[in-house]
Motif scaffolding. Sequence first.
Motif, mmCIF file in Angstrom:
data_model
loop_
_atom_site.group_PDB
_atom_site.id
_atom_site.type_symbol
_atom_site.label_atom_id
_atom_site.label_comp_id
_atom_site.label_asym_id
_atom_site.label_seq_id
_atom_site.Cartn_x
_atom_site.Cartn_y
_atom_site.Cartn_z
ATOM 1 N N ARG A 1 0.839 -1.187 0.000
ATOM 2 C CA ARG A 1 0.000 0.000 0.000
ATOM 3 C C ARG A 1 0.878 1.243 0.000
ATOM 4 O O ARG A 1 1.827 1.329 0.777
ATOM 5 N N SER A 2 0.550 2.182 -0.857
ATOM 6 C CA SER A 2 1.411 3.350 -1.032
ATOM 7 C C SER A 2 1.581 4.147 0.257
ATOM 8 O O SER A 2 2.632 4.730 0.513
ATOM 9 N N GLU A 3 0.547 4.169 1.106
ATOM 10 C CA GLU A 3 0.597 4.970 2.323
ATOM 11 C C GLU A 3 1.225 4.244 3.503
ATOM 12 O O GLU A 3 1.378 4.814 4.590
ATOM 13 N N ALA A 4 1.589 2.979 3.325
ATOM 14 C CA ALA A 4 2.099 2.164 4.427
ATOM 15 C C ALA A 4 3.623 2.128 4.463
ATOM 16 O O ALA A 4 4.295 2.313 3.443
ATOM 17 N N PHE A 5 4.179 1.885 5.652
ATOM 18 C CA PHE A 5 5.585 1.532 5.772
ATOM 19 C C PHE A 5 5.791 0.170 5.103
ATOM 20 O O PHE A 5 4.875 -0.647 5.051
ATOM 21 N N PHE A 6 7.013 -0.071 4.623
ATOM 22 C CA PHE A 6 7.349 -1.393 4.093
ATOM 23 C C PHE A 6 8.505 -1.956 4.905
ATOM 24 O O PHE A 6 9.510 -1.276 5.129
ATOM 25 N N VAL A 7 8.368 -3.210 5.331
ATOM 26 C CA VAL A 7 9.399 -3.874 6.131
ATOM 27 C C VAL A 7 9.783 -5.193 5.467
ATOM 28 O O VAL A 7 8.918 -6.005 5.110
ATOM 29 N N LEU A 8 11.079 -5.410 5.308
ATOM 30 C CA LEU A 8 11.600 -6.660 4.762
ATOM 31 C C LEU A 8 12.377 -7.401 5.842
ATOM 32 O O LEU A 8 13.227 -6.804 6.519
ATOM 33 N N ILE A 9 12.094 -8.704 5.993
ATOM 34 C CA ILE A 9 12.823 -9.537 6.951
ATOM 35 C C ILE A 9 13.350 -10.754 6.201
ATOM 36 O O ILE A 9 12.581 -11.608 5.744
ATOM 37 N N ILE A 10 14.668 -10.836 6.043
ATOM 38 C CA ILE A 10 15.314 -11.932 5.318
ATOM 39 C C ILE A 10 15.791 -12.984 6.313
ATOM 40 O O ILE A 10 16.433 -12.656 7.311
ATOM 41 N N ILE A 11 15.495 -14.253 6.025
ATOM 42 C CA ILE A 11 15.924 -15.357 6.894
ATOM 43 C C ILE A 11 16.569 -16.420 6.019
ATOM 44 O O ILE A 11 15.904 -17.042 5.178
ATOM 45 N N SER A 12 17.868 -16.663 6.224
ATOM 46 C CA SER A 12 18.583 -17.585 5.336
ATOM 47 C C SER A 12 19.909 -18.031 5.946
ATOM 48 O O SER A 12 20.449 -17.377 6.847
ATOM 49 N N ASP A 13 20.440 -19.135 5.409
ATOM 50 C CA ASP A 13 21.782 -19.580 5.791
ATOM 51 C C ASP A 13 22.731 -19.502 4.598
ATOM 52 O O ASP A 13 23.789 -20.139 4.589
ATOM 53 N N SER A 14 22.362 -18.695 3.582
ATOM 54 C CA SER A 14 23.164 -18.642 2.362
ATOM 55 C C SER A 14 23.439 -17.213 1.946
ATOM 56 O O SER A 14 23.227 -16.273 2.712
ATOM 57 N N TYR A 15 23.939 -17.045 0.726
ATOM 58 C CA TYR A 15 24.200 -15.738 0.139
ATOM 59 C C TYR A 15 23.354 -15.597 -1.122
ATOM 60 O O TYR A 15 22.791 -16.575 -1.633
#
Length: 361
Positions: free
Chosen positions: A162-176
């Motif tokens: 949504r254009s009016e919302a904050f955006f949050v990214l959470i990456i979970i991994s054991d690699s590159y």
Amino acid sequence: MVFKVITSFVFWSLLTACYDGEKTLIPRQPFEPLEVEEGFNLVFEPKVDILFLIDDSGSMSSHQKRVADNISLFTAQMEKNKFLDYQIGVISTTFDPIRVPEKSGALRGNPKFVTRDMPNGLKDLETTIRGLGINSPTSEMFFDPLNAAISPTQNLNPGFMRSEAFFVLIIISDSYDQSKDNSGFKVLDSLIGQKAYDTDRVLGYSVLAYPEFFGDVCGREEKMPENLFDFMIGFTNSFNTQIGGGLSGPIKNPVVPTRYQSLTNVFSLCDPNFGQKLANIGEDIRLRVSQKIPLPVRPIDGTIKLKYGNQVIDKKWWRYDFGTNSIILNPLVELDQTQVDAQLFVVMDQADLETSLGDPN
């Protein structure tokens, strides 16, 4: 009380220096229903879209389970703010639009994303994470599926961003990252551009595995996930996130490059306090999203009033930021949400185009 003191996660030291008010604020009058005044009225309803990007390669089975087992600790932090309108979705590191288009940047699970008003939202989110699988037909890719997931032209996930919302990214991994077509810089630039270049409205966190940096024995990768660490540096919360994250310091581990030594928005995939730190991410997000009120129009200088119900909130508890056209709440306090039907809203006079061309201060 209209406000209560936050006793943990006091961050943004530059902002706290702007306030010298008391630690509590007693209302001058009881709460009454919302009133409408002349001028522009805006009810504050903070919104955030949270995207988990989780590795679905063969070594991630136990780690996916760990995330699912602890995701309720994360969502519980979102629920502490009854005004917060959140959406949570999940994508994986699989990216092959020809063979598996349903897994290549598209939100996984049914429903595609959960909201706070879904009665079974938490259970659905847990089911989605547990159902990711570990049989990815591709190498681990982060930037390619992320770019597809957020692309307005591809529109793989309608209704999620949504254009009016904050955006949050959470990456979970054991690699590159092994993406073929996109870099972290390109994706982050796209994300920020979609938020009108207000960098504070794009947040990033990572839970990674690299023993040389975290000082643990969590699965070993032959190649350092340098591209992911560099990606994390680009977020405005990279060095001031209070989640208990970070890498081993130069005294303990000289291998850590200087540019990573102060990172705070990352922690180890095998951290013994994994659940608590996942909860800490949730709290960090809630506080950041709840303290910034973007305004859709320019106000006339001196006309802004911030109100909770019918009570005008003293200006020592907030400030107007001309650069982002936002109201910034004092990070030491939160609204008392025990007030039934209470709303936080802004009353102001709207500026015309000529009035808007310059800093009113």
